[in-house]
Design an enzyme around this catalytic site. Structure first.
Site, PDB file in Angstrom:
ATOM      1  CE  LYS A  11      16.104  -0.397   1.427  1.00 14.34           C
ATOM      2  NZ  LYS A  11      15.276  -1.176   0.490  1.00 14.34           N
TER       3      LYS A  11
ATOM      4  CD  GLU B 154       8.097   0.449  -3.801  1.00 12.79           C
ATOM      5  OE1 GLU B 154       8.236   1.073  -2.753  1.00 12.79           O
ATOM      6  OE2 GLU B 154       8.382  -0.754  -3.914  1.00 12.79           O
TER       7      GLU B 154
ATOM      8  CE  LYS C 287       9.400  -3.307  -4.939  1.00  9.20           C
ATOM      9  NZ  LYS C 287       9.187  -3.916  -3.697  1.00  9.20           N
TER      10      LYS C 287
ATOM     11  CD  GLU D 254       7.004  -6.779  -3.009  1.00 10.51           C
ATOM     12  OE1 GLU D 254       6.190  -6.301  -2.198  1.00 10.51           O
ATOM     13  OE2 GLU D 254       8.134  -6.289  -3.179  1.00 10.51           O
TER      14      GLU D 254
ATOM     15  CG  HIS E  61     -17.309  -9.770  -5.490  1.00 10.91           C
ATOM     16  ND1 HIS E  61     -18.601 -10.241  -5.434  1.00 10.91           N
ATOM     17  CD2 HIS E  61     -16.519 -10.865  -5.635  1.00 10.91           C
ATOM     18  CE1 HIS E  61     -18.591 -11.572  -5.523  1.00 10.91           C
ATOM     19  NE2 HIS E  61     -17.333 -11.973  -5.661  1.00 10.91           N
TER      20      HIS E  61
ATOM     21  CD1 TRP F 221      11.402  10.936   3.126  1.00 13.49           C
ATOM     22  CD2 TRP F 221      10.333  10.967   5.081  1.00 13.49           C
ATOM     23  NE1 TRP F 221      10.131  10.456   2.924  1.00 13.49           N
ATOM     24  CE2 TRP F 221       9.452  10.464   4.095  1.00 13.49           C
ATOM     25  CE3 TRP F 221       9.866  11.085   6.398  1.00 13.49           C
ATOM     26  CZ2 TRP F 221       8.142  10.069   4.388  1.00 13.49           C
ATOM     27  CZ3 TRP F 221       8.568  10.690   6.676  1.00 13.49           C
ATOM     28  CH2 TRP F 221       7.722  10.189   5.674  1.00 13.49           C
TER      29      TRP F 221
ATOM     30  CB  CYS G 112      16.706  12.071   8.716  1.00 10.45           C
ATOM     31  SG  CYS G 112      15.205  13.031   8.642  1.00 10.45           S
TER      32      CYS G 112
ATOM     33  NE  ARG H 185      18.879   6.734   7.808  1.00 11.57           N
ATOM     34  CZ  ARG H 185      18.357   5.742   8.512  1.00 11.57           C
ATOM     35  NH1 ARG H 185      18.586   4.510   8.157  1.00 11.57           N
ATOM     36  NH2 ARG H 185      17.610   5.987   9.561  1.00 11.57           N
TER      37      ARG H 185
ATOM     38  CG  ASN I  30      16.851   9.523  11.788  1.00 15.90           C
ATOM     39  OD1 ASN I  30      15.692   9.672  11.408  1.00 15.90           O
ATOM     40  ND2 ASN I  30      17.457   8.360  11.798  1.00 15.90           N
ATOM     41  N   GLY I  31      14.461  11.467  13.483  1.00 17.40           N
ATOM     42  CA  GLY I  31      13.421  11.004  14.402  1.00 17.40           C
ATOM     43  C   GLY I  31      12.362  12.070  14.582  1.00 17.40           C
TER      44      GLY I  31
HETATM   45  C1  F6R Z   1       8.705  -1.372  -0.729  1.00 15.39           C
HETATM   46  C2  F6R Z   1       9.445  -1.289   0.518  1.00 15.39           C
HETATM   47  C3  F6R Z   1       8.686  -1.013   1.746  1.00 15.39           C
HETATM   48  C4  F6R Z   1       9.295  -1.779   2.940  1.00 15.39           C
HETATM   49  C5  F6R Z   1       8.602  -1.360   4.236  1.00 15.39           C
HETATM   50  C6  F6R Z   1       9.122  -2.135   5.431  1.00 15.39           C
HETATM   51  O1  F6R Z   1       9.546  -1.655  -1.801  1.00 15.39           O
HETATM   52  O2  F6R Z   1      10.636  -1.411   0.548  1.00 15.39           O
HETATM   53  O3  F6R Z   1       7.332  -1.302   1.607  1.00 15.39           O
HETATM   54  O4  F6R Z   1       9.140  -3.141   2.710  1.00 15.39           O
HETATM   55  O5  F6R Z   1       8.777   0.006   4.438  1.00 15.39           O
HETATM   56  O6  F6R Z   1      10.479  -1.884   5.604  1.00 15.39           O
HETATM   57  P1  F6R Z   1      11.386  -2.842   6.466  1.00 15.39           P
HETATM   58  O7  F6R Z   1      11.439  -4.156   5.772  1.00 15.39           O
HETATM   59  O8  F6R Z   1      12.694  -2.160   6.529  1.00 15.39           O
HETATM   60  O9  F6R Z   1      10.722  -2.979   7.816  1.00 15.39           O
END
Ligand code: F6R
Length: 608
Positions: free
Chosen positions: A603, A488, A485, A481, A504, A75, A2, A27, A101-102
């Site tokens: 984010k 997601e 990418k 990773e 396995h 969110w 949020c 956010r 927010n929270g």
């Molecule tokens: C994936 C991504 C998330 C963050 C995760 C941790 O692209 O961005 O997996 O890496 O939510 O977020 P931070 O780094 O802000 O603690």
């Protein structure tokens, strides 16, 4: 999650709020709303959907006149994304409006208590409890009512609150969710994050836990939860305002991928001095570095993946045992942190709830914590005993790219520093590593320049059902990773496997045409992974290989090869990730996905 923005000043509030919210939509983006005081009443407009819907609903804010207001992008946590559950929320008389927010953890008993006192609720949110609870305690003094509520609610919250009886004030409150305030000659602002108000002011105040701010058009007052007035020092934000804009790129993600050479340079160069690695912020003497018996790296998502690379690199270079934990597991598994254990938490946002909790858990167990953090002044940055910043600047796309690359650099620097201090690296190897590190930005640039080839390849896979990524050692870490990418942002199912583990069980999922991306940058493991590629190819897989220049032998087992420039074996992830990021990006673009704001994500994950 949020985003909150508030404004009080000489200008119309609604356009300023909409503009700020547009910088915070990353956010959370399932609904949006605003409350503006129009001289007589607090008007609220809110709606499910993106911010665009709210902009249309209010004609860019024109239908909500007034110089004081608060806004929100949501969110959803409690209650589905809907008009009614969107913020702001009112009390019954519509004289108090709240954005939040929270999560209010004890909202159910509070709601029951309020219902028993005659309050009625219209939404399913925890936030509405706050509006009614403030109303319950409000006897003419907003600060008193707010602090009473703060003493009674449990959980996390950043709040923006308007009182119709105090039309010259906004109240901002914070506990465990980010909130900043700022001021310029035209007014005062509140926001969840710096980019929302960077256009208006660079002088911001980071609100600490359990603090309240009373904002008027021309000044701000800060208070503790016990209503004592306190003074705070502003922080000047050095970021370039353009850094938070797209600057001609189709998406923030693409722009941020292109910023990686700079990010790597900015994270690296201040720490290489006179042919040595100097990490002043580490706060450790050589004796303390020598005394480390074990390192825990704790993080979530991509930051966790950076940590997995860190494990291979630190163990390989400095010969210190490393355990890597997902923060949500670490915090509840009663970790054994013995004397001589160093804890490193990694976070782009510095606000991730589980990572923050893991940090606090470690501190409670008597251990100092090093934070590798991107957002200056964030909760983790403030609470960690020492902070090593990744100088990636604001990252807006939900899928991280440049911050992840900067995290890798921070971990390499630690590994080399520790390796040198502990006598595991001779001078020649040390200087070679420094030279290889310095070459990374130019090598990343070369890989980015190859984007059209990857785009063409990605276009073939927009209809893929499953994609597998395999690798060994650091190649396994980068596979994780690369897989994240892709999935997601493109919503294509994808998994990463240690190359030797596939047979396995998972190999039964390989069908004719299934894409398997093999990362093969570790010379010592080359033949091993090659055999695994042959195994999947024999079962019909289409094999994409990412390998070092010169490894042409791979062409006998791969259908398509992307070569990366040669570097030290420990740093190859910084290069291999570039084509994998581009691949995920172009598949998502080809499918028409909302690349910067993938569904269901946010984010900054400030809930556990
Ligand atoms: C994936 C991504 C998330 C963050 C995760 C941790 O692209 O961005 O997996 O890496 O939510 O977020 P931070 O780094 O802000 O603690």
């Amino acid at each position: 999650m949020c985003g909150i923005v508030g404004y009080i000043g000489k200008h119309a509030a609604a356009p300023v709020i909409l503009d700020g919210l547009s910088k915070l939509e990353y956010r959370g983006y399932d609904s949006a709303g605003m409350a503006v005081f129009d001289g007589k009443h607090i008007q609220i407009r809110k709606s499910a959907g993106r911010l665009k819907v709210l902009e249309e609903l209010t004609h860019g804010g024109a239908t909500m006149p007034g110089n004081i207001g608060v806004g929100h992008t949501r969110w959803a946590t409690h209650g589905a994304p809907s008009d009614i559950n969107s913020h702001p929320h009112y009390n019954a008389e519509e004289t108090i409006a709240v954005v939040h927010n929270g999560i209010i953890e004890n909202y159910l008993p509070l709601k029951e208590k309020l219902v028993s006192k005659g309050y009625t609720f219209v939404s399913d949110t925890d936030t509405e409890v706050l509006a009614h609870l403030i109303d319950y305690y409000y006897k003419g003094n907003p600060l008193e009512a707010i602090t009473k509520v703060m003493h009674r609610v449990q959980g996390s919250y950043a709040l923006g609150i308007l009182f119709a009886e105090h039309p010259d004030q906004i109240f901002a409150v914070r506990k465990d969710s980010p909130l900043i305030v700022g001021q310029n000659e035209d007014g005062c602002f509140i926001a969840s994050d710096v980019p929302a108000i960077l256009k208006y002011t660079r002088k911001v105040y980071f609100i600490q836990n359990q603090e309240v701010v009373r904002l008027r058009a021309d000044h701000m007052h800060f208070y503790t939860v016990d209503e004592e007035e306190i003074t705070k020092e502003p922080v000047t934000i050095e970021w370039d305002a353009n850094a938070a804009e797209k600057g001609g790129y189709a998406h923030f993600m693409l722009k941020e991928m292109y910023e990686q050479p700079k990010t790597v340079t900015d994270t690296l160069s201040p720490r290489i001095k006179d042919k040595d690695i100097v990490i002043e912020e580490l706060g450790m003497t050589e004796e303390e570095i020598k005394a480390i018996h074990k390192i825990f790296i704790v993080a979530c998502g991509s930051a966790y993946h950076a940590g997995v690379t860190g494990k291979y690199v630190i163990e390989g270079i400095a010969r210190i045992p490393v355990e890597v934990d997902v923060a949500s597991e670490f915090r509840y598994r009663n970790p054994i942190l013995e004397e001589g254990t160093m804890v490193i938490v990694i976070s782009q946002s510095g606000e991730t709830a589980d990572t923050l909790a893991a940090l606090r858990e470690s501190q409670q167990l008597g251990h100092k914590v090093l934070g590798i953090v991107n957002v200056v002044g964030s909760s983790i940055a403030r609470e960690a005993d020492n902070v090593m910043y990744t100088w990636a600047g604001p990252e807006i796309a939900v899928a991280t790219t440049k911050a992840y690359s900067a995290q890798l650099i921070a971990l390499y620097l630690l590994a080399i520093k520790f390796g040198k201090v502990r006598g595991k690296l001779d001078e020649v190897a040390f200087y070679r590593m420094l030279e290889d590190l310095k070459r990374l930005p130019a090598q990343i640039e070369m890989l980015l320049a190859n984007k059209q080839r990857i785009q063409r390849f990605a276009n073939r896979y927009i209809g893929a059902k499953d994609v597998f990524f395999i690798g060994r050692g650091t190649d396994f870490a980068i596979s994780m990773e690369g897989s994240l990418k892709l999935k997601e942002i493109s919503y294509i199912h994808s998994e990463a496997y240690a190359a030797g583990e596939l047979k396995h069980g998972t190999i039964s999922l390989i069908e004719k045409g299934t894409l398997v991306a093999a990362v093969v940058t570790q010379d010592a493991l080359f033949q091993k992974t090659l055999s695994n590629m042959v195994e999947v190819k024999a079962r019909g897989a289409f094999v994409l290989a990412v390998t070092n220049e010169g490894n042409t032998e791979i062409e006998k087992a791969a259908d398509y090869v992307i070569y990366i420039p040669r570097t030290n074996q420990y740093f190859t992830n910084s290069l291999a990730i570039i084509p994998l990021q581009l691949f995920g990006y172009y598949v998502a673009v080809g499918k028409g996905c909302d690349v910067d704001k993938p569904r269901n994500l946010a984010k900054s994950v400030t809930v556990e």
